[in-house]
Design a protein around this motif. Sequence first.
Motif, PDB file in Angstrom:
ATOM      1  N   UNK A  22       9.520  16.598  16.100  1.00 28.98           N
ATOM      2  CA  UNK A  22       9.604  16.153  17.341  1.00 28.98           C
ATOM      3  C   UNK A  22       8.444  15.468  18.034  1.00 28.98           C
ATOM      4  N   UNK A  23       7.522  15.489  17.376  1.00 32.92           N
ATOM      5  CA  UNK A  23       6.395  14.881  18.085  1.00 32.92           C
ATOM      6  C   UNK A  23       6.465  13.216  17.638  1.00 32.92           C
ATOM      7  N   UNK A  24       7.135  12.868  16.818  1.00 32.52           N
ATOM      8  CA  UNK A  24       7.561  11.690  16.388  1.00 32.52           C
ATOM      9  C   UNK A  24       8.815  10.870  16.997  1.00 32.52           C
ATOM     10  N   UNK A  25       9.253  11.715  18.064  1.00 28.94           N
ATOM     11  CA  UNK A  25      10.330  11.386  18.825  1.00 28.94           C
ATOM     12  C   UNK A  25      10.458   9.753  19.173  1.00 28.94           C
ATOM     13  N   UNK A  26       9.486   9.316  19.767  1.00 33.98           N
ATOM     14  CA  UNK A  26       9.447   7.870  20.190  1.00 33.98           C
ATOM     15  C   UNK A  26       9.807   6.769  19.146  1.00 33.98           C
ATOM     16  N   UNK A  27       9.201   7.067  17.902  1.00 31.97           N
ATOM     17  CA  UNK A  27       9.129   6.166  16.788  1.00 31.97           C
ATOM     18  C   UNK A  27      10.893   6.245  16.445  1.00 31.97           C
ATOM     19  N   UNK A  28      11.546   7.543  16.470  1.00 34.08           N
ATOM     20  CA  UNK A  28      12.740   7.382  16.136  1.00 34.08           C
ATOM     21  C   UNK A  28      13.485   6.667  17.159  1.00 34.08           C
ATOM     22  N   UNK A  29      13.057   6.822  18.365  1.00 33.59           N
ATOM     23  CA  UNK A  29      13.983   6.151  19.513  1.00 33.59           C
ATOM     24  C   UNK A  29      13.697   4.811  19.251  1.00 33.59           C
ATOM     25  N   UNK A  30      12.844   4.128  18.788  1.00 29.58           N
ATOM     26  CA  UNK A  30      12.417   2.619  18.498  1.00 29.58           C
ATOM     27  C   UNK A  30      13.383   2.393  17.261  1.00 29.58           C
ATOM     28  N   UNK A  31      13.185   3.118  16.218  1.00 29.13           N
ATOM     29  CA  UNK A  31      14.081   2.719  14.843  1.00 29.13           C
ATOM     30  C   UNK A  31      15.589   2.792  15.037  1.00 29.13           C
ATOM     31  N   UNK A  32      16.119   3.962  16.047  1.00 25.89           N
ATOM     32  CA  UNK A  32      17.457   3.805  16.411  1.00 25.89           C
ATOM     33  C   UNK A  32      17.954   2.655  17.313  1.00 25.89           C
ATOM     34  N   UNK A  33      17.042   2.372  18.201  1.00 22.61           N
ATOM     35  CA  UNK A  33      17.176   1.189  19.233  1.00 22.61           C
ATOM     36  C   UNK A  33      17.357   0.020  18.347  1.00 22.61           C
ATOM     37  N   UNK A  34      16.312  -0.266  17.526  1.00 17.95           N
ATOM     38  CA  UNK A  34      16.513  -1.562  16.739  1.00 17.95           C
ATOM     39  C   UNK A  34      17.774  -1.527  15.736  1.00 17.95           C
ATOM     40  N   UNK A  35      18.019  -0.570  15.367  1.00 15.77           N
ATOM     41  CA  UNK A  35      19.145  -0.542  14.448  1.00 15.77           C
ATOM     42  C   UNK A  35      20.363  -1.027  15.098  1.00 15.77           C
ATOM     43  N   UNK A  36      20.459  -0.766  16.529  1.00 14.16           N
ATOM     44  CA  UNK A  36      21.677  -1.159  17.219  1.00 14.16           C
ATOM     45  C   UNK A  36      22.232  -2.583  16.826  1.00 14.16           C
ATOM     46  N   UNK A  37      21.040  -3.373  16.712  1.00 17.33           N
ATOM     47  CA  UNK A  37      21.020  -4.769  16.603  1.00 17.33           C
ATOM     48  C   UNK A  37      21.959  -4.912  15.035  1.00 17.33           C
TER      49      UNK A  37
END
Lengths: 139, 1091
Positions: A22-37
């Motif tokens: 859970x502590x790396x949550x923001x990183x995954x947010x970024x990963x998922x967000x960019x994958x939307x492209x």
Amino acid sequence: MAVCIAVIAKENCPLYIRSVPTQGELKFHYTVHTSLDVVEEKISGVGKALADQRELYLGLLYPTEDYKVYGYVTNSKVKFVIVVDSSNTSLRDNEIRSMFRKLHNSFTDVMCNPFYNPGDPIQSKAFDSIVSTMMVQAC
Amino acid sequence: MSVPDYMQCAEDHQTALVVVQPMGIVPEDQFFRIYKRIASVSQVSIRDSQRVLFIRYRHHYPPENNEWGDFQTHRKVVGLISVTSCTTTKEWPQTSDRFQGQKEVFGSTLYDSRLLVFGLQGEVAEQQRTDVAFYPSYDDCPDVEKRVEDFVESIFIVLESKRLDRATDKSGDKIQLLCAPFEKKDFVGLDTDSRHYKKRCQGRMRKHVGDLCLQAGMLQDALVHYHMAVELLRSVNDFLWLGAALEGLCSASVIFHYPGGTAWKSGARKPGVSSAADAGKRHRPGALTTNGISADTSTEIGRAKNCLSQEDIIEKYKEAISYYGKYKSAGVIELEACIKAVRVLAIQKRAREASECLQNVVYINLGQLSEEEKIQRYSVLSELYELIGFHRKSAFFKRVAAMQCVAPTIPEPGWKACYKLLLETLPGYSLSLDPKDFSKGTHRGWAAVQLRLLHELVYASRRMGNPGLSVRHLSFLLKKEVTQSLENYTSKCPGGMEVISLPDGLKLPPVSFTKLPIVRSVSLLNLPVSLRPHKVKGLLGQGMSSASPFIYSPITMHSRGDERSKKIDFQWVQGDVCEVQLMVYNPMPFELRVENMGLLTSGVDFESLPAALSLPAESGLYPVTLVGVPRTAGNITINGYHTSVFGVSSDCLLEGLVGVKSSGCMVEVVPSLPRLQLCTSLPRSAHLSSEDLSTSVSLRLFNGEMQQLTITLENIGTETLNTLELTSKNLSTKEKLFGEFLTWDLQDALSHLPLKSGQSVSIPVNISAKLDFSGQENLLHDLNDDGISVTGLPVSSPLRQVLKPRAENKPVGSDASKNEFNHVKMLEAVLTFKYSGGAGQVEGYSRELSLGVRVDVEPSVFFTRVSTLPATSTRQCHLLLDVFNSTEHELTLSAKNNQDLVLHASECQRYTHTHTQTPPSLKAISQSQRTSLLLRNELFVEGVLNQLILEHLQLAPLQWDVVVNGKPCDCDVIADCRVGDAVPLEVKLTNRSKSAVGPFSLTVVPFQDYQNGVQNYDLQDAVSFIGSNTFYISTVKPTENSVCVGALLFLYTGDFYLNIKFQDDSTARDLPPAWFCLPSVHVKAQEPVEL
């Protein structure tokens, strides 16, 4: 198993995102967000005529150094994104597919809930537990 | 080569590189002005051929990159233009030397060079030198472009000669091996005679010639050479150069396919490369068309079969990149190739492949990069992602670049650059700093990421030394999430409502805290009842009639529903405090202090009186009343409200708010009216239930008591009071009220008008309560108890009256009956003062001030029972009234005939009144000596005597008069007569009823009463009738009478009674028996007087 599972609405806002650790949550947010492209690109890439019998599973969206990102789009343009660890080589494409199918079924159940407002973040416990079964057990 | 050129694109392969450098001290702006002018000459058509030479200008070029010039000729610096200032002739030699020195830096590759000298005049400047141009000043150099064109042409000549030299060099014996810089040591001691080696040399040379051809504008030749080179190099597995040859092939094909260029996006940054705008002017020998891309490339392929198809370009690029990847030292080349490929892919709209390429770029390790290079790299990545439409990815890299700007390893963090880059990422995260978009729902989603970004923005703007920006962003952040540090900043820099403009033109719109607190409904409140203006009725009709010809129409109702700014049907008054109620709640988990909350209005000068409030954490709906005073008359519109939260002022317009319920925001303000304040001599009380009243008083009175109320009216407004009217209205009451409840005299008050501001007038009002407490149901009940048959037996008939023993022991004073009688009755009335004055009066408005008066009337003295007793005469009866004093005081009851009766507290006494046949108008007056107050009350018998009893009290319509011996007889009258004398008996019937009665027959029966219960009717020998003892009365018409005359002869002395019997007749059966009650006659027969 997955390290991060996300459900993204048609308008590309997250309905559900959960990750371990859970502590790396923001990183995954970024990963998922960019994958939307990539997801968007893949969806738009498919011709309009083929849209009906389009394969929902999008396959590997992109690999990063540590993770592989897989995508899945329902016919209503709701996106599922599963991030798995790159080191986990035992995971087959078929398994990813079945994970998505399970996720999709559970999501359908959520949508069937008359008290669920489409577009709201998913707070269903049942959905949560299904996701939990697919996640890497946090150590 | 360690410095990648991120701006590279495929067309750069056909350009010749020229470095323009300042020499000595040249003012920067001046240099760049000259540089721009030079750079404008980016393509030169060569006079005698159809070819065009493209020039790429750089003002800075690392010499180590120049070493790669053999590998790819476009990396080679072929021209040098030095710009220098030289004011005196003395400096000239020195300048010249330095120019030589500069030339040597790129000496190995230079084809030609120029020196532009500014400021030098005199004989030195006179000399004609091809490589030096003299200009008197930076402003006075008209032929710079011409000079540069000449210079380019000279470069072209060298280039062309080199090309021809290499291309025709078919000798084949000794082809020089071209090497990339890092390869040089690898080939030491290699067998130079092997076929392998020779082929390698040939291949590399081919590739080189291809490069030269491309630069010289011979696209077709270049393609041919590249193809040959690829074949040669493939056979000897010379991967680096194979890659270069493939890339060259790709570049040439790209140039062929896309004459518009692939670097359209970064064109503005590269003044040296012609932008897409002049693409049409470009003349390319290889291309069939000179303007634009021909959509159908197949037609051209016939002509240029060597040219790669669009599909192949990518394939070859990929191949080339994979070959480059084999060499660690060729990282920069690989990277640039990737970037070039991405640009091509972007044009081909193959975003996914492009993204894969870019993904690869990320992994290319260029060794130790400086921080600046990292930033540049990420920025370029971001730009490229933007190019292929991956906005999120682009935003991600931009953010990484921004973070890199302020990485802890950098000694001087570039917060400004970081901030600027962060701002650019906003669209990628679908964040808009304009709160207008906020409500549209564009901010849904990715809260964690957006939040992070906003936090970074706040931090960056703070470190930039611009707390204002920081506050603005924080405010914005607060709209989404909770942050408390804002208050600390606002104390230093108040957050205002003005738009903050950044130097780069970006405008930050003000952020309004429309969610702090959240307003749920806005309703304009009517003025308090006493202050509402009332329009004079005559004027009111006009507005209504113009609206619609119909009194009621459902259509207008529909249209009114969606009208937001509809007018509210009440008015506000100029100069009076008006209120707007907001329902607000605090969604935050902390206490919210809202200061300076006021109204935003338009239409009328409005003085808003700000309020401050403190909302508890996560409060429920909370009403807030905002007040203000309209200063002029007209229509006022409530547009919104302003608040100050955490020191940030916000203007919140209602139209921008979602989910605000409003019943309309426009209201009419009428001109000012006077204001009256009312105070009374009695204490105020709670409002009356039904009516809207400004004040009300209540008091308790005994029935019949009177009290004076003094009302003082003070003009507390600014206007002069001109008119005053007073009306009263009794509220609905079932009680029968005797006399006036409220009486007043207004004359004295009216004489004080007009009433100026601050003056007051008092009006006395008398309150008297006169109610009837006796007519209660239990009273009638009591009557029945007394055995008086209300239905059957005649009360008024004294003869037949049979009284049962009265229940005298009835516990009158007991609690039960006390409760029964202690019904407090309530009287309510409203006194309405209607007044007007000032400007409002001219407009026809007035105000009403209403005073509610409520009186609880306690019973004082009342009748509890009524009954009758027969009197001696048929014409009279006794009316028995039980009077009850329910007060706690001693009362004196005085009747008309001055009979005084003292009643103690809670005492019941019987009051007897002889009731005559006159209509019942009896009045009993009670007086009580209560302290000093005199209680006057009139007790009314009317209330007691209900209709039924009255009927019995009334006289029978048939009046019978019996006259014996000329003397009318009644019950108690004894008629005297003499024995032996004829006693005339006359029975007279007077009909007072409304219809004719009769015929009747009457029989006179004499008898003797022995007073012991024995009555002797056997008197034939004692009494003799002269004539008949039976009378016949024919029909008697109304108001007429009939007389029957007979005579009696008493033979003995004694007391005789005559009983006149009514003979029953069928025709008279419907008449009540009481009507036929004739008095009995008592005759005393005496001895005849001896005369």
